[in-house]
Motif scaffolding. Structure first.
Motif, PDB file in Angstrom:
ATOM      1  N   LEU A  26       0.926  -1.317  -0.145  1.00 13.27           N
ATOM      2  CA  LEU A  26      -0.003  -0.037   0.032  1.00 13.27           C
ATOM      3  C   LEU A  26       0.804   1.139   0.155  1.00 13.27           C
ATOM      4  O   LEU A  26       1.887   1.469   0.731  1.00 13.27           O
ATOM      5  N   LYS A  27       0.672   2.026  -0.753  1.00 13.32           N
ATOM      6  CA  LYS A  27       1.216   3.622  -0.987  1.00 13.32           C
ATOM      7  C   LYS A  27       0.223   4.438  -0.687  1.00 13.32           C
ATOM      8  O   LYS A  27      -0.911   4.615  -1.428  1.00 13.32           O
ATOM      9  N   ILE A  28       0.443   5.396  -0.025  1.00  9.75           N
ATOM     10  CA  ILE A  28      -0.351   6.570   0.173  1.00  9.75           C
ATOM     11  C   ILE A  28       0.377   7.973   0.057  1.00  9.75           C
ATOM     12  O   ILE A  28       1.460   8.211   0.675  1.00  9.75           O
ATOM     13  N   ALA A  29       0.199   8.683  -1.015  1.00 10.13           N
ATOM     14  CA  ALA A  29       0.727   9.810  -1.226  1.00 10.13           C
ATOM     15  C   ALA A  29       0.240  10.994  -0.388  1.00 10.13           C
ATOM     16  O   ALA A  29      -0.813  10.989   0.401  1.00 10.13           O
ATOM     17  N   ALA A  30       1.297  11.939   0.050  1.00  8.48           N
ATOM     18  CA  ALA A  30       1.020  13.301   0.552  1.00  8.48           C
ATOM     19  C   ALA A  30      -0.467  13.811  -0.073  1.00  8.48           C
ATOM     20  O   ALA A  30      -0.109  13.965  -1.192  1.00  8.48           O
ATOM     21  N   GLY A  31      -1.526  14.132   0.790  1.00 11.02           N
ATOM     22  CA  GLY A  31      -2.505  14.794   0.251  1.00 11.02           C
ATOM     23  C   GLY A  31      -3.548  13.912   0.058  1.00 11.02           C
ATOM     24  O   GLY A  31      -4.528  14.509  -0.361  1.00 11.02           O
ATOM     25  N   GLU A  32      -3.555  12.739  -0.145  1.00 17.92           N
ATOM     26  CA  GLU A  32      -4.627  11.821  -0.319  1.00 17.92           C
ATOM     27  C   GLU A  32      -5.617  11.785   0.512  1.00 17.92           C
ATOM     28  O   GLU A  32      -5.412  11.992   1.887  1.00 17.92           O
ATOM     29  N   PHE A  33      -6.798  11.447   0.287  1.00 15.22           N
ATOM     30  CA  PHE A  33      -7.982  11.168   1.236  1.00 15.22           C
ATOM     31  C   PHE A  33      -8.153   9.670   0.950  1.00 15.22           C
ATOM     32  O   PHE A  33      -9.028   9.420   0.038  1.00 15.22           O
ATOM     33  N   LEU A  34      -7.797   8.810   1.848  1.00 13.07           N
ATOM     34  CA  LEU A  34      -8.158   7.473   1.622  1.00 13.07           C
ATOM     35  C   LEU A  34      -9.223   6.766   2.707  1.00 13.07           C
ATOM     36  O   LEU A  34      -8.970   7.014   3.887  1.00 13.07           O
ATOM     37  N   THR A  35     -10.016   5.987   2.237  1.00 10.51           N
ATOM     38  CA  THR A  35     -10.875   5.329   2.819  1.00 10.51           C
ATOM     39  C   THR A  35     -10.884   3.883   2.956  1.00 10.51           C
ATOM     40  O   THR A  35     -10.320   3.396   1.898  1.00 10.51           O
ATOM     41  N   ILE A  36     -10.759   3.315   4.240  1.00 15.36           N
ATOM     42  CA  ILE A  36     -10.634   1.593   4.344  1.00 15.36           C
ATOM     43  C   ILE A  36     -12.036   1.311   4.848  1.00 15.36           C
ATOM     44  O   ILE A  36     -12.588   1.740   5.776  1.00 15.36           O
ATOM     45  N   MET A  37     -12.534   0.417   4.098  1.00 15.25           N
ATOM     46  CA  MET A  37     -13.776  -0.388   4.476  1.00 15.25           C
ATOM     47  C   MET A  37     -13.271  -2.042   4.750  1.00 15.25           C
ATOM     48  O   MET A  37     -12.375  -2.457   3.952  1.00 15.25           O
ATOM     49  N   GLY A  38     -14.280  -2.618   5.470  1.00 14.35           N
ATOM     50  CA  GLY A  38     -14.328  -3.998   5.268  1.00 14.35           C
ATOM     51  C   GLY A  38     -15.007  -4.639   6.627  1.00 14.35           C
ATOM     52  O   GLY A  38     -15.253  -3.734   7.475  1.00 14.35           O
ATOM     53  N   PRO A  39     -15.183  -5.867   6.801  1.00 13.25           N
ATOM     54  CA  PRO A  39     -16.302  -6.202   7.833  1.00 13.25           C
ATOM     55  C   PRO A  39     -15.495  -6.055   9.143  1.00 13.25           C
ATOM     56  O   PRO A  39     -14.371  -5.959   9.127  1.00 13.25           O
ATOM     57  N   SER A  40     -15.966  -6.374  10.090  1.00  8.28           N
ATOM     58  CA  SER A  40     -15.652  -6.387  11.545  1.00  8.28           C
ATOM     59  C   SER A  40     -14.572  -7.536  11.720  1.00  8.28           C
ATOM     60  O   SER A  40     -15.098  -8.450  11.113  1.00  8.28           O
ATOM     61  N   GLY A  41     -13.656  -7.172  12.068  1.00  9.76           N
ATOM     62  CA  GLY A  41     -12.343  -8.428  12.286  1.00  9.76           C
ATOM     63  C   GLY A  41     -11.778  -8.424  11.021  1.00  9.76           C
ATOM     64  O   GLY A  41     -10.600  -9.437  10.960  1.00  9.76           O
ATOM     65  N   ALA A  42     -11.786  -7.756  10.004  1.00  9.68           N
ATOM     66  CA  ALA A  42     -11.125  -7.761   8.898  1.00  9.68           C
ATOM     67  C   ALA A  42      -9.503  -7.295   8.924  1.00  9.68           C
ATOM     68  O   ALA A  42      -8.737  -7.458   8.187  1.00  9.68           O
ATOM     69  N   GLY A  43      -9.269  -6.573  10.063  1.00  7.08           N
ATOM     70  CA  GLY A  43      -7.903  -5.922  10.196  1.00  7.08           C
ATOM     71  C   GLY A  43      -7.501  -4.375  10.104  1.00  7.08           C
ATOM     72  O   GLY A  43      -6.683  -4.160  10.159  1.00  7.08           O
TER      73      GLY A  43
END
Ligand SMILES: Nc1ncnc2c1ncn2[C@@H]1O[C@H](COP(=O)(O)OP(=O)(O)O)[C@@H](O)[C@H]1O
Ligand SMILES: [Mg+2]
Length: 231
Positions: A26-43
């Motif tokens: 995973l690469k996240i650049a400066a200025g990004e707006f990243l959302t993480i989704m996943g079921p409970s327990g996904a990590g």
């Protein structure tokens, strides 16, 4: 800015070894707006704790601005965390007996600043989140949405490089959620603050520009958000 390469993480429960993160790249650049989704327990929380320098027991590589902190001392890790990351949680985590001013100034006082110097920075942060004139109240006198605004102000006083928000609207109704999401979106737009936000809510996931889906500790999708919520 953030670069994870072949990251794996395990929890040891007695005899059992449980893999909570699987080959994360995973690469996240400066200025990004990243959302993480996943079921409970996904990590999800395990992943952001690692990114936010709360946890460094993992395999693989995490580089922040080209540098790894995996073998840093506890104090060096705390230092980079305090300097770089602002945290916002589902349940706000405000100190109930303290005033709003005292809650928001805390990270600055930890950093050695005097109360006198901290005050205008705190007031500016409260204004930034739409809560002027509330610094002498205590958290219980505010609504849930207002308490989350205070928590965002507290995350902002250090001018963090990035903000990690773990289900920040999980305890809020949908109207209040969209007000809180507007604040994140505005911070990202006007100050280029990098945002990494975990949510269960499909509507909330539309505020970011990029959406990652986690399942059983693995990234199963990494896509652009096509119809971003309008500001
Ligand atoms: N400290 C821990 N020790 C053992 N297992 C853990 C620990 N923290 C989390 N887990 C387990 O790891 C899995 C993922 O947890 P977490 O990262 O909190 O997921 P999420 O935030 O997506 O719900 C869950 O099954 C949880 O029970
Ligand atoms: Mg979680």
């Amino acid at each position: 800015m953030i670069e994870l390469t072949a990251v794996n993480k395990y929890y040891q429960n007695g005899e059992n070894k449980f893999q909570v993160l699987q080959d994360i790249n995973l690469k996240i650049a400066a200025g990004e707006f990243l959302t993480i989704m996943g079921p409970s327990g996904a990590g999800k929380t395990s992943l952001i704790n690692l990114i936010g320098f709360i946890d460094r027991s993992y395999l693989g590589s995490y580089k922040f601005n080209g540098q790894s902190y995996q073998t840093a001392s506890d104090s060096a890790l705390a230092h980079i965390r305090n300097q770089s990351v602002g945290f916002v949680f589902q349940n706000f985590k405000l100190i109930g007996n303290n005033t709003i001013l005292e809650n928001v100034e805390l990270p600055l006082l930890y950093g050695g600043m005097t109360k006198k110097k901290a005050k205008p920075i705190v007031e500016q942060a409260l204004e930034r989140v739409g809560l002027p004139n509330s610094s002498q109240k205590i958290p219980n006198e505010l609504s849930g949405g207002q308490q989350q605004r205070v928590a965002i102000a507290r995350a902002l006083v250090h001018r963090p490089k990035f903000i990690i928000a773990d289900e920040p609207t999980g305890a809020l109704d949908s109207k209040t959620s969209s007000e809180i999401m507007q604040i994140f979106k505005e911070l990202n737009r006007t100050e280029q603050t990098t945002i990494v936000l975990v949510t269960h809510d499909p509507q909330v996931s539309q505020y970011g520009e990029r959406l990652i889906k986690l399942l059983d500790g693995a990234i199963i999708a990494d896509e652009e958000v096509k119809h971003r919520a309008l500001l």
